[in-house]
Design a protein around this motif. Structure first.
Motif, PDB file in Angstrom:
ATOM      1  N   ASP A  32      -4.656   6.133  -4.255  1.00 54.28           N
ATOM      2  CA  ASP A  32      -4.449   4.686  -4.235  1.00 54.28           C
ATOM      3  C   ASP A  32      -3.181   4.324  -3.474  1.00 54.28           C
ATOM      4  OD1 ASP A  32      -6.724   4.370  -5.779  1.00 54.28           O
ATOM      5  OD2 ASP A  32      -5.605   4.328  -7.669  1.00 54.28           O
ATOM      6  N   GLN A  33      -2.128   5.109  -3.672  1.00 55.05           N
ATOM      7  CA  GLN A  33      -0.871   4.836  -2.961  1.00 55.05           C
ATOM      8  C   GLN A  33      -1.052   5.024  -1.455  1.00 55.05           C
ATOM      9  OE1 GLN A  33       2.142   7.336  -4.637  1.00 55.05           O
ATOM     10  NE2 GLN A  33       2.177   6.254  -6.592  1.00 55.05           N
ATOM     11  N   ALA A  36      -3.109   2.182  -0.091  1.00 55.44           N
ATOM     12  CA  ALA A  36      -2.294   0.973   0.038  1.00 55.44           C
ATOM     13  C   ALA A  36      -1.345   1.080   1.232  1.00 55.44           C
ATOM     14  CB  ALA A  36      -1.501   0.727  -1.243  1.00 55.44           C
ATOM     15  N   MET A  39      -3.376   0.396   4.288  1.00 52.65           N
ATOM     16  CA  MET A  39      -3.673  -1.023   4.418  1.00 52.65           C
ATOM     17  C   MET A  39      -2.443  -1.796   4.897  1.00 52.65           C
ATOM     18  SD  MET A  39      -5.371  -3.819   1.788  1.00 52.65           S
ATOM     19  CE  MET A  39      -5.554  -2.608   0.574  1.00 52.65           C
ATOM     20  N   ALA A  40      -1.279  -1.473   4.355  1.00 47.86           N
ATOM     21  CA  ALA A  40      -0.048  -2.140   4.785  1.00 47.86           C
ATOM     22  C   ALA A  40       0.248  -1.814   6.251  1.00 47.86           C
ATOM     23  CB  ALA A  40       1.121  -1.710   3.904  1.00 47.86           C
TER      24      ALA A  40
END
Length: 72
Positions: A32-33, A36, A39-40
Motif C-alpha cells: 500500500d505504501q 501510494a 500514485m504520488a
C-alpha cells in the motif's frame, strides 16, 4: 540522466520518511505504501507536464521561438 533515472530520483525525493530507504524487507502494508508512492509520483509528473506545457505555450504566444526538442 535519462527518464528512468529522473523518475527514480523524484521518487527518492518524495519518499523522505527514512531517507528514501525501506528498512524492513517485508511488512504488512508495504504494498500500500509503495502503491501510494507510485500514485504520488505519477501526480507530480503529470502536474509538471501540464505546467511545462502551459509555460511553453505562453512563451510561444509571446513570440519566442521554441525548439522542437522542448515541444516533444
Amino acid at each position: 540522466m535519462d527518464l528512468g533515472e529522473g523518475r527514480h530520483a523524484l521518487a527518492r525525493s518524495i519518499f523522505f520518511g527514512r531517507l528514501g530507504e525501506l528498512r524492513h524487507a517485508y511488512r504488512d502494508g508495504v504494498e500500500d505504501q509503495l502503491g501510494a508512492l507510485g500514485m504520488a509520483l505519477n501526480a507530480v509528473v503529470w502536474w509538471n507536464t501540464l505546467y511545462m506545457d502551459a509555460a511553453v505555450k505562453k512563451l510561444e504566444t509571446g513570440g519566442l521561438s521554441i525548439s522542437p526538442e522542448i515541444r516533444s
